[in-house]
Design a protein around this motif. Structure first.
Motif, PDB file in Angstrom:
ATOM      1  N   ILE A  23       0.375  -1.117  -0.058  1.00 64.18           N
ATOM      2  CA  ILE A  23       0.083   0.176  -0.124  1.00 64.18           C
ATOM      3  C   ILE A  23       0.779   1.612   0.109  1.00 64.18           C
ATOM      4  CG2 ILE A  23      -2.404   0.891   1.669  1.00 64.18           C
ATOM      5  CD1 ILE A  23      -2.799  -1.744   2.050  1.00 64.18           C
ATOM      6  N   HIS A  24       0.645   2.053  -1.115  1.00 64.44           N
ATOM      7  CA  HIS A  24       1.195   3.758  -0.998  1.00 64.44           C
ATOM      8  C   HIS A  24       0.578   4.632  -1.596  1.00 64.44           C
ATOM      9  CE1 HIS A  24       5.385   5.859  -2.289  1.00 64.44           C
ATOM     10  NE2 HIS A  24       4.278   6.266  -3.344  1.00 64.44           N
ATOM     11  N   GLU A  25       0.476   5.356  -0.345  1.00 64.95           N
ATOM     12  CA  GLU A  25      -0.011   6.994  -0.462  1.00 64.95           C
ATOM     13  C   GLU A  25      -1.780   6.585  -0.133  1.00 64.95           C
ATOM     14  OE1 GLU A  25       1.847   9.107  -3.387  1.00 64.95           O
ATOM     15  OE2 GLU A  25       3.838   9.317  -2.490  1.00 64.95           O
TER      16      GLU A  25
ATOM     17  N   ALA B  28      -3.998   0.703  -2.470  1.00 67.28           N
ATOM     18  CA  ALA B  28      -3.490  -0.944  -2.462  1.00 67.28           C
ATOM     19  C   ALA B  28      -3.065  -1.196  -4.158  1.00 67.28           C
ATOM     20  CB  ALA B  28      -4.743  -1.880  -2.265  1.00 67.28           C
ATOM     21  N   ILE B  29      -1.598  -2.015  -4.466  1.00 73.02           N
ATOM     22  CA  ILE B  29      -1.710  -2.242  -5.278  1.00 73.02           C
ATOM     23  C   ILE B  29      -0.707  -3.605  -5.622  1.00 73.02           C
ATOM     24  CG2 ILE B  29       0.888  -1.944  -7.412  1.00 73.02           C
ATOM     25  CD1 ILE B  29       1.843   0.481  -5.601  1.00 73.02           C
ATOM     26  N   TYR B  30      -1.531  -4.649  -6.694  1.00 72.88           N
ATOM     27  CA  TYR B  30      -1.735  -5.392  -6.544  1.00 72.88           C
ATOM     28  C   TYR B  30      -0.998  -6.127  -8.176  1.00 72.88           C
ATOM     29  CZ  TYR B  30      -5.519  -5.287  -3.568  1.00 72.88           C
ATOM     30  OH  TYR B  30      -6.708  -4.917  -2.111  1.00 72.88           O
ATOM     31  N   LEU B  31      -0.596  -7.652  -7.678  1.00 72.61           N
ATOM     32  CA  LEU B  31      -0.250  -7.818  -9.480  1.00 72.61           C
ATOM     33  C   LEU B  31      -0.732  -9.292  -9.335  1.00 72.61           C
ATOM     34  CD1 LEU B  31       1.848  -8.170 -11.040  1.00 72.61           C
ATOM     35  CD2 LEU B  31       3.964  -8.552 -10.038  1.00 72.61           C
ATOM     36  N   LEU B  32      -1.408  -9.447 -10.058  1.00 73.48           N
ATOM     37  CA  LEU B  32      -1.582 -10.952 -11.097  1.00 73.48           C
ATOM     38  C   LEU B  32      -0.997 -11.296 -11.768  1.00 73.48           C
ATOM     39  CD1 LEU B  32      -5.612  -9.944 -10.825  1.00 73.48           C
ATOM     40  CD2 LEU B  32      -4.029 -11.262  -9.568  1.00 73.48           C
ATOM     41  N   TYR B  33      -0.085 -12.391 -11.634  1.00 73.98           N
ATOM     42  CA  TYR B  33       1.128 -12.860 -12.162  1.00 73.98           C
ATOM     43  C   TYR B  33       1.250 -14.579 -11.616  1.00 73.98           C
ATOM     44  CZ  TYR B  33       5.823 -13.462 -14.664  1.00 73.98           C
ATOM     45  OH  TYR B  33       6.582 -13.791 -15.306  1.00 73.98           O
ATOM     46  N   ASN B  34       2.251 -14.867 -13.077  1.00 74.05           N
ATOM     47  CA  ASN B  34       1.998 -16.632 -12.304  1.00 74.05           C
ATOM     48  C   ASN B  34       2.119 -17.270 -11.757  1.00 74.05           C
ATOM     49  OD1 ASN B  34       4.504 -18.531 -13.223  1.00 74.05           O
ATOM     50  ND2 ASN B  34       6.830 -16.978 -11.098  1.00 74.05           N
TER      51      ASN B  34
ATOM     52  N   THR C 243     -14.573 -13.120 -10.399  1.00 72.76           N
ATOM     53  CA  THR C 243     -13.859 -14.122  -9.359  1.00 72.76           C
ATOM     54  C   THR C 243     -12.779 -14.235  -8.979  1.00 72.76           C
ATOM     55  OG1 THR C 243     -15.638 -15.703 -10.910  1.00 72.76           O
ATOM     56  CG2 THR C 243     -13.491 -16.745  -9.341  1.00 72.76           C
ATOM     57  N   VAL C 244     -11.504 -13.906  -9.984  1.00 72.47           N
ATOM     58  CA  VAL C 244     -10.233 -13.453  -8.924  1.00 72.47           C
ATOM     59  C   VAL C 244     -10.768 -12.262  -8.594  1.00 72.47           C
ATOM     60  CG1 VAL C 244      -8.034 -12.655  -9.898  1.00 72.47           C
ATOM     61  CG2 VAL C 244      -9.048 -14.270 -11.476  1.00 72.47           C
ATOM     62  N   PHE C 245     -10.977 -10.922  -8.908  1.00 70.95           N
ATOM     63  CA  PHE C 245     -10.927 -10.010  -8.204  1.00 70.95           C
ATOM     64  C   PHE C 245     -11.964 -10.401  -6.509  1.00 70.95           C
ATOM     65  CE2 PHE C 245     -13.734  -6.135  -6.301  1.00 70.95           C
ATOM     66  CZ  PHE C 245     -12.634  -5.554  -5.836  1.00 70.95           C
ATOM     67  N   HIS C 246     -12.996 -11.323  -6.614  1.00 68.01           N
ATOM     68  CA  HIS C 246     -13.277 -11.718  -5.005  1.00 68.01           C
ATOM     69  C   HIS C 246     -12.036 -12.495  -4.487  1.00 68.01           C
ATOM     70  CE1 HIS C 246     -17.287 -10.144  -5.382  1.00 68.01           C
ATOM     71  NE2 HIS C 246     -17.886 -10.431  -6.626  1.00 68.01           N
ATOM     72  N   ALA C 247     -10.998 -12.847  -5.444  1.00 67.60           N
ATOM     73  CA  ALA C 247      -9.872 -13.988  -4.276  1.00 67.60           C
ATOM     74  C   ALA C 247      -9.317 -12.857  -3.892  1.00 67.60           C
ATOM     75  CB  ALA C 247      -9.863 -14.025  -5.106  1.00 67.60           C
ATOM     76  N   LEU C 248      -8.845 -11.898  -4.036  1.00 67.76           N
ATOM     77  CA  LEU C 248      -7.958 -10.788  -3.448  1.00 67.76           C
ATOM     78  C   LEU C 248      -8.057 -10.300  -2.236  1.00 67.76           C
ATOM     79  CD1 LEU C 248      -7.849  -8.413  -6.856  1.00 67.76           C
ATOM     80  CD2 LEU C 248      -6.341 -10.770  -6.433  1.00 67.76           C
TER      81      LEU C 248
ATOM     82  N   THR D 292      -8.534  -8.181   0.417  1.00 68.04           N
ATOM     83  CA  THR D 292      -9.792  -6.689   0.177  1.00 68.04           C
ATOM     84  C   THR D 292      -9.182  -5.285   0.634  1.00 68.04           C
ATOM     85  OG1 THR D 292     -10.627  -7.149   3.132  1.00 68.04           O
ATOM     86  CG2 THR D 292     -11.769  -7.951   1.034  1.00 68.04           C
ATOM     87  N   PHE D 293      -9.328  -4.173  -0.105  1.00 63.83           N
ATOM     88  CA  PHE D 293      -8.895  -3.338   0.743  1.00 63.83           C
ATOM     89  C   PHE D 293     -10.032  -2.135  -0.037  1.00 63.83           C
ATOM     90  CE2 PHE D 293      -6.662   1.046  -0.078  1.00 63.83           C
ATOM     91  CZ  PHE D 293      -5.682   1.150   0.759  1.00 63.83           C
TER      92      PHE D 293
END
Length: 562
Positions: A493-495, A498-504, A521-526, A528-529
């Motif tokens: 989390i910056h300023e 929230a910063i997310y990365l979906l990869y690998n 579906t992916v969003f609900h698995a992240l 929360t912020f």
């Protein structure tokens, strides 16, 4: 002559805020090609070499072998804005072809780089132009590593001192210039039958933001000797007569400093000169009131013309940590001769570097920045003096400083820089048989990946791990080095965002493309912020819902153009 040294070209839009005058800048052939070249340098990965690492590999110390421009770009995502002190000892551009760390910017490596960067125009450059083309993008990158209260020190001699000063003014801002220290590098007369010999080098110092730096003074225990008395509590002190003596000490010189002070017997005491004239106090009413409040206004009786009179003194106690400002001329440090002697003790020979720096010079810089937890960067590592100094200083004051050393030459990095720091960590025996204890440290040795982060088609290489890409995503989004654990799709989390990365497969293959595509579906698995979210992913299939969820979508790899 190709170079246009010392030719100042006023920029019409650049103004000095304090004067409103045009700000001069340095121009040279090839400048236009390198001003933004750092942006074109590809990101590479750091590849650990365990067999060349030493001791505690996780203590934060790092040696990187590879072109320092590429190495700096590779280090940025992890260390941008984290470095307290940079020291570099770049090539001085003397044209010397025989030095182990080639001080000739006409070398094949530099010419090849100029051909790729500057193009055909580079064929006409003289060595000064080449030196400036080499230094500019590296200095631009180095500035990004500094903390807001960080400082950079650069060793240089008279060959390029003037142009380096102008270069630094342009990149760091003239207002952030601290000073040019002068190091006396020789301690014996030159017998080459010449009229003048260069006995000194310069160390230019600039701050990232001069208003924020806090530099330490020099320890000066000898100051205590001036405090010749001791009170009942064991504190050393001295008393100074409050009356002003010498030049401009009469009332007519400073009328406002002539006023009465109430003596212990209730009488008014005025400053009277030895010749009987009205004199001055050495401080005003505010200063005297401060001494009264602190009980450091001391009254003593003395005879004047056979009459006992009261005279006030101010009592000054010796400082707990006596210090004085560092001088800008460093003639008290060891010279190159002592630096070569240390290399001889470590390697058994002095035929390594013509102009090595003594470890004490770097230790002085570490003392000036006064931060036992500082991260120190040296991108022209050479013999490894900076890393050695960091190790020794940590042992001296129980500090937790860390170093990053970058060396371009594989031969020097493997056989000199690394070997010296390994011996410094574990200890060594000199040719005379003296045993030098180790400094109980270590380092991780890395090389740069042969291939950049992105392949020829602009796609992320398939062997890039999530943690590695997270550093680049964080840097692209924040401009700062990444210090998180990179074990979650929420990398930080910056300023307030929230910063997310979906990869690998970070989401354990929940959905499309191993969880690399943003879907409902992916969003609900992240994780929360409750606030704005920036999500890096291969694609976005949430449509207009992303905006309603306060999501800013950024597509990898295209959003990583940093």
């Amino acid at each position: 002559m190709a170079a246009r040294l010392n030719k100042l070209r006023p920029l019409p839009i650049a103004r000095k805020a304090e004067t409103g005058l045009p700000m001069p800048t340095l121009n040279w052939i090839g400048k236009d090609a390198v001003v933004k070249h750092h942006k074109d340098v590809p990101f590479r990965l750091l590849e650990p070499v365990d067999e060349l690492s030493c001791g505690d590999k996780d203590n934060g110390n790092l040696i990187v072998q590879g072109d320092n421009l590429h190495a700096l770009k590779a280090l940025l995502p992890r260390y941008a804005g984290k470095v307290k002190c940079i020291y570099i000892d770049p090539p001085y551009n003397t044209g010397n072809k025989d030095w182990a760390y080639n001080d000739n910017v006409n070398s094949p490596e530099i010419r090849r780089w100029l051909g790729e960067t500057v193009g055909k125009e580079g064929e006409t450059l003289d060595r000064h132009d080449r030196w400036l083309c080499m230094m500019y993008p590296r200095l631009v990158l180095l500035k990004q590593f500094l903390k807001d209260d960080g400082v950079i020190f650069i060793s240089i001699d008279d060959n390029e001192a003037a142009t380096l000063r102008l270069l630094m003014d342009e990149i760091f801002g003239g207002k952030n210039f601290i000073t040019s220290f002068i190091w006396k590098k020789v301690d014996s007369p030159n017998d080459n039958k010449v009229a003048l010999t260069p006995d000194h080098e310069l160390i230019l110092s600039y701050a990232k933001c001069k208003e924020l730096i806090s530099l330490a003074p020099m320890s000066a225990p000898g100051i205590i000797d001036a405090y010749g008395k001791t009170d009942e509590n064991g504190r050393k002190f001295r008393d100074r007569l409050l009356k002003k003596n010498g030049r401009n000490s009469l009332r007519k010189d400073r009328p406002t400093m002539f006023f009465p002070i109430l003596a212990p017997d209730g009488t008014d005491v005025y400053p009277i000169h030895e010749n009987g004239e009205e004199a001055c106090w050495s401080m005003g009413k505010t200063g005297i009131a401060k001494h009264k409040k602190q009980d450091t206004l001391i009254w003593k009786k003395r005879l004047r013309q056979d009459k006992s009179v009261w005279e006030p003194y101010t009592r000054e106690f010796a400082p707990n940590e006596p210090a004085r400002p560092y001088p800008s001329i460093w003639a008290d440090l060891p010279t190159m001769r002592q630096a070569k002697a240390m290399l001889r003790d470590i390697f058994g020979t002095t035929d390594l570097f013509d102009t090595p720096k003594p470890i004490e010079l770097i230790e002085r810089i570490l003392n000036i920045i006064n931060d036992p937890d500082a991260l120190i960067l040296d991108s022209f590592a050479g013999s490894g003096t900076t890393g050695h100094a960091v190790m020794r200083q940590n042992l001296s004051d129980a500090g937790n400083r860390r170093f990053i050393m970058v060396e371009m030459s594989r031969e020097i990095a493997d056989n000199i820089t690394r070997v010296r720091l390994e011996k410094a960590a574990f200890g060594y025996t000199t040719p005379k048989g003296d045993v030098i204890d180790g400094l109980d440290s270590g380092f991780q040795f890395c090389r740069l990946s042969q291939e950049p982060l992105f392949d020829a088609d602009g796609q992320i290489r398939t062997d890039v791990r999530f943690a590695q890409l997270a550093e680049f995503v964080w840097f692209a989004e924040t401009g700062t080095g990444y210090t998180g654990s990179a074990d979650s799709s929420l990398i930080g989390i910056h300023e307030g965002r929230a910063i997310y990365l979906l990869y690998n497969g970070i989401l354990k293959d929940l959905s499309v493309g191993g969880g690399n595509v943003l879907t409902g579906t992916v969003f609900h698995a992240l994780p929360t912020f409750d606030g704005p979210k920036v999500i890096y992913a291969a694609a976005n299939r949430m449509g207009s819902r992303a905006a309603r969820e306060n999501i800013t979508f950024k597509q990898t790899p295209y959003a990583l153009d940093v």
